[in-house]
Design an enzyme around this catalytic site. Structure first.
Site, PDB file in Angstrom:
ATOM      1  N   HIS A 222       0.898  -1.096  -0.083  1.00 51.82           N
ATOM      2  CA  HIS A 222      -0.020  -0.078  -0.829  1.00 51.82           C
ATOM      3  C   HIS A 222       0.723   1.671   0.400  1.00 51.82           C
ATOM      4  CE1 HIS A 222      -3.668  -2.089   1.311  1.00 51.82           C
ATOM      5  NE2 HIS A 222      -2.861  -3.065   1.820  1.00 51.82           N
TER       6      HIS A 222
ATOM      7  N   SER B  89      17.253  17.142 -17.858  1.00 50.97           N
ATOM      8  CA  SER B  89      16.261  18.240 -17.884  1.00 50.97           C
ATOM      9  C   SER B  89      16.487  19.499 -18.255  1.00 50.97           C
ATOM     10  CB  SER B  89      16.218  18.575 -16.078  1.00 50.97           C
ATOM     11  OG  SER B  89      15.498  20.216 -16.245  1.00 50.97           O
TER      12      SER B  89
END
EC number: 4.2.1.2
Length: 462
Positions: A187, A317
């Site tokens: 989870h 980037s």
């Protein structure tokens, strides 16, 4: 543009003089100016292989002359050797049976055969596109046969080797990482420990199951519609044609093709393609999960999980200097998204046939072969540029392992679930260690805690 006059049953058509295709191909070019997606090259080559097998079978049964079979074979070999790659211009968005592409192949092979024979283009003597190249065939059985042949060849020669190579790399990593104990996560929350090797072994097992599903799908793809002709009855074919043609395709391809036992299913349904796409979709689901896990585990480098390192392949980037991104994971997950979409298309197309024929075959072929190609390419790329270079980051792994509150699970048998939960919640609330909290609560001594909470002992039943 210089043209020559070709004809079909509807009349004359002007065709580029240098083209090997004929009237029906040109009509399709004129009538279906929809998109730019042409039929995949593996399908073109598979259809040429079907024509080659048909010619060999028909001559063995006395249905065409040896000269005609030899000329068709030479022309088909030219296609298979890439010499006529520019002669198949038709788009996917055409007749749903693939008739125009089948005739494209028939016309190209006939014109090339007659050129070899010295009679020239548009002569159609001694080889006619319908009477000889298409003898004992309908598009309705030849085209689905080509889909099966193309898909089976591509799965065997491209996809399965690529998946196996990635699987083997991950298996090597699983073995190398076997001693490394880390914290598990469920989870997206902390869970009990396991080894990094165990985590990677799960990926290996997923790919093993994926390979099994591909092999299961191949069993249906090996069944061929050829010999069903127009509606599955075999009209205008020799009684022995279907079995012999399938055997010839098996010989030419090296794959265990057989004649489909029920030609009505083989023409009217596309269930084998739908099932194969399902196997591809499931493989994509596995690969998507694996790639996502790896990019999460490699997130950072300072503010993420950072439990593993992956290769730095290119700048990430245009504005942030020094940034490097998990690009192979991103490419893989995009491929998986495409495969999921392709599967939806194939499922809808496979369900949409009517009576004796499915008329969504070009779009089924296009999407099925694209999924096979993309998954194979993506596995090769991911393996070469990412998986082989994965390395653990021991200090980060150790930090998370010893700061996890879920190590408290090891105390269940000694102090019970509720007391163990109290230790975890109190430790979290007070920002203290589990050991310190358990001792302060009077539930254990420090020595008892140390004896019970040993992460390396928590990765197997005990």
């Amino acid at each position: 543009m210089n043209t020559r006059t070709e004809h079909d049953t509807m009349g004359n058509v002007e065709v580029p003089s240098e083209a090997y295709w004929g009237a029906q191909t040109q009509r399709s070019r004129n009538n279906f100016k929809i998109g730019g997606e042409t039929l995949p090259q593996p399908l073109i080559y598979a259809l040429a292989l079907v024509k080659k097998a048909a010619a060999a079978t028909n001559v063995s049964l006395g249905r065409i002359k040896p000269e005609q079979a030899d000329l068709i074979t030479q022309a088909a070999d030219d296609v298979l050797n890439g010499k006529l790659d520019g002669q198949f211009p038709l788009v996917v968005w055409q007749t749903g049976s693939g008739t125009q592409s089948n005739m494209n192949m028939n016309e190209v092979l006939a014109n090339r055969a007659n050129e070899i024979a010295g009679t020239g283009l548009a002569a159609y003597q001694p080889v006619h596109p319908n009477d000889h190249v298409n003898h004992a065939q309908s598009t309705n059985d030849a085209f689905p046969t080509a889909i099966h042949v193309a898909a089976a060849i591509e799965i065997n020669r491209h996809l399965i080797p690529a998946v196996k190579a990635l699987r083997d790399t991950l298996d090597k990593k699983a073995q190398a990482f076997a001693p490394i104990v880390k914290i598990g996560r469920t989870h997206l929350q902390d869970a009990t420990p396991l080894t990094l090797g165990q985590e990677f072994s799960g990926y290996v097992s997923q790919l093993d199951h994926g390979l099994g599903r591909l092999n299961d799908a191949l069993k249906d793809l090996y069944e061929l519609a050829l010999g069903g002709t127009a509606v599955g009855t075999g009209l205008n074919s020799h009684p022995e044609y279907a079995e012999k043609a399938a055997a010839k395709l098996a010989e030419l391809s090296g794959l265990p093709f057989v004649s489909a036992p029920n030609k009505f299913e083989a023409l009217g349904g596309r269930d084998a393609a739908v099932a194969a796409s399902g196997a591809l979709k499931t493989l994509a689901a596995s690969l998507n999960k694996i790639a996502n896990d790896i990019r999460w585990l490699a997130s950072g480098p300072r503010c993420g999980l950072g439990e593993i390192k992956i290769p730095e392949n290119e700048p990430g980037s245009s504005i942030m200097p020094g940034k490097v991104n998990p690009t192979q994971c991103e490419a893989m997950t995009m491929v998986c998204c495409q495969v999921f979409g392709n599967d939806v298309t194939i499922g809808m197309a496979g369900a949409s046939g009517n009576f004796e024929l499915n008329v969504y075959m070009p779009v089924i072929a296009y999407n099925l072969l694209q999924s096979i190609r993309l998954l194979g390419d993506a596995c090769n790329s991911f393996n070469e540029h990412c998986a082989v270079g994965i390395e653990p980051v021991p200090e980060k792994i150790d930090y998370f392992l010893h700061h996890s509150l879920m190590l408290v699970t090891a105390l269940n048998r000694k102090i019970g679930y509720e007391n163990a939960a109290k230790v975890a919640k109190t430790a979290y609330k007070n920002n203290k260690s589990l050991r310190e909290t358990a001792v302060e609560l009077g539930l254990l001594t420090g020595e008892e805690f140390d004896e019970l909470v040993v992460p390396a002992d928590m990765v197997h039943p005990r």
